[in-house]
Design an enzyme around this catalytic site. Structure first.
Site, mmCIF file in Angstrom:
data_model
loop_
_atom_site.group_PDB
_atom_site.id
_atom_site.type_symbol
_atom_site.label_atom_id
_atom_site.label_comp_id
_atom_site.label_asym_id
_atom_site.label_seq_id
_atom_site.Cartn_x
_atom_site.Cartn_y
_atom_site.Cartn_z
ATOM 1 N N GLU A 1 6.099 -7.239 -8.139
ATOM 2 C CA GLU A 1 5.183 -8.060 -7.255
ATOM 3 C C GLU A 1 4.990 -7.541 -6.104
ATOM 4 O O GLU A 1 4.083 -7.771 -5.398
ATOM 5 C CB GLU A 1 5.729 -9.607 -7.178
ATOM 6 C CG GLU A 1 6.532 -9.481 -6.126
ATOM 7 C CD GLU A 1 8.264 -9.317 -6.502
ATOM 8 O OE1 GLU A 1 9.153 -9.566 -5.716
ATOM 9 O OE2 GLU A 1 8.364 -8.913 -7.687
ATOM 10 N N CYS B 1 14.792 -7.999 -9.898
ATOM 11 C CA CYS B 1 15.965 -7.659 -8.937
ATOM 12 C C CYS B 1 17.123 -8.436 -9.276
ATOM 13 O O CYS B 1 17.828 -8.037 -10.391
ATOM 14 C CB CYS B 1 15.397 -8.169 -7.612
ATOM 15 S SG CYS B 1 16.219 -7.241 -6.253
ATOM 16 N N HIS C 1 10.750 -4.508 -7.337
ATOM 17 C CA HIS C 1 10.013 -5.602 -7.284
ATOM 18 C C HIS C 1 8.603 -5.299 -7.740
ATOM 19 O O HIS C 1 7.683 -4.708 -7.051
ATOM 20 C CB HIS C 1 10.172 -6.195 -5.897
ATOM 21 C CG HIS C 1 11.292 -6.697 -5.421
ATOM 22 N ND1 HIS C 1 11.558 -7.998 -5.599
ATOM 23 C CD2 HIS C 1 12.299 -6.259 -4.937
ATOM 24 C CE1 HIS C 1 12.638 -8.412 -5.038
ATOM 25 N NE2 HIS C 1 13.111 -7.201 -4.510
#
Length: 216
Positions: A198, A88, A196
């Site tokens: 994650e 990001c 993202h």
């Protein structure tokens, strides 16, 4: 052997650590996954992750505020060629400059600048938030085995600005949000995603696993 996720006061550190630890365990790559704000830990690590959420200027200031961190990153990534993953705003900081609330210097590791998304459809809201498929602009080792394109896996985005690379070869993935939006950039041993990983479930874990096995 360690993978360090840099803590400089900006980033979804818990989710990032959990996802890298899970991918490490599932792919049996044998790393220790560490959160750190210690430049010496960065120098000792085999791989480096720079997360980031919020405004470009705040993240840049936060990174420079950690004494010795930018020097440790430059030495490890540029001089020693260790694999690096920006997430990001951590990816946006790779640019020459960011244009969010003024003009702010980046790390200048990948040529380009970070500018506001300008969808052609005025009904599309900014920030761009949600799940999107990804289109391949240039092949990259981190994409191995991941279904992409219109029928591929989805990635999770939440952002208002994106990285416009100077050289098309550094633009790896794009998504469409009223026009092309940069989703992944890369150069040599350096990669970064606007989305993202994650938070991107199956796609994100596969991408992280590929990063942990990557030999640029």
């Amino acid at each position: 052997m360690s993978v360090v996720i840099i803590d400089y006061g900006s980033g979804n550190l818990h989710s990032a650590h959990s996802s890298f630890a899970r991918a490490n365990a599932e792919s049996d790559t044998g790393f220790e996954i560490k959160l750190t704000s210690d430049p010496d830990e960065v120098r000792k690590a085999q791989r480096i992750v720079l997360p980031g959420v919020g405004a470009f200027a705040d993240c840049a200031s936060g990174l420079h505020a950690v004494d010795g961190m930018v020097d440790a990153l430059t030495e490890s990534v540029h001089k020693l060629g260790k694999p690096f993953f920006g997430i990001c705003v951590g990816m946006q900081l790779l640019a020459d400059r960011g244009l969010e609330h003024g003009t702010h210097r980046g790390l200048s590791w990948i040529a380009g600048e970070v500018e506001k998304i300008k969808p052609s459809d005025p009904d599309l809201k900014i920030p761009h938030m949600g799940w999107n498929t990804l289109d391949v602009m240039n092949n990259h080792a981190l994409l191995d085995g991941i279904p992409l394109g219109p029928d591929g896996l989805h990635a999770y985005f939440v952002h208002t600005y994106h990285f416009k690379t100077t050289l098309p070869a550094n633009d790896i993935l794009e998504t469409n949000y009223g026009g092309p939006v940069t989703a992944m950039v890369a150069k040599d041993n350096i990669v970064g995603t606007q989305f993202h990983p994650e938070k991107s479930q199956k796609l994100g874990l596969a991408l992280i696993a590929n990063f942990l096995k990557w030999s640029p």
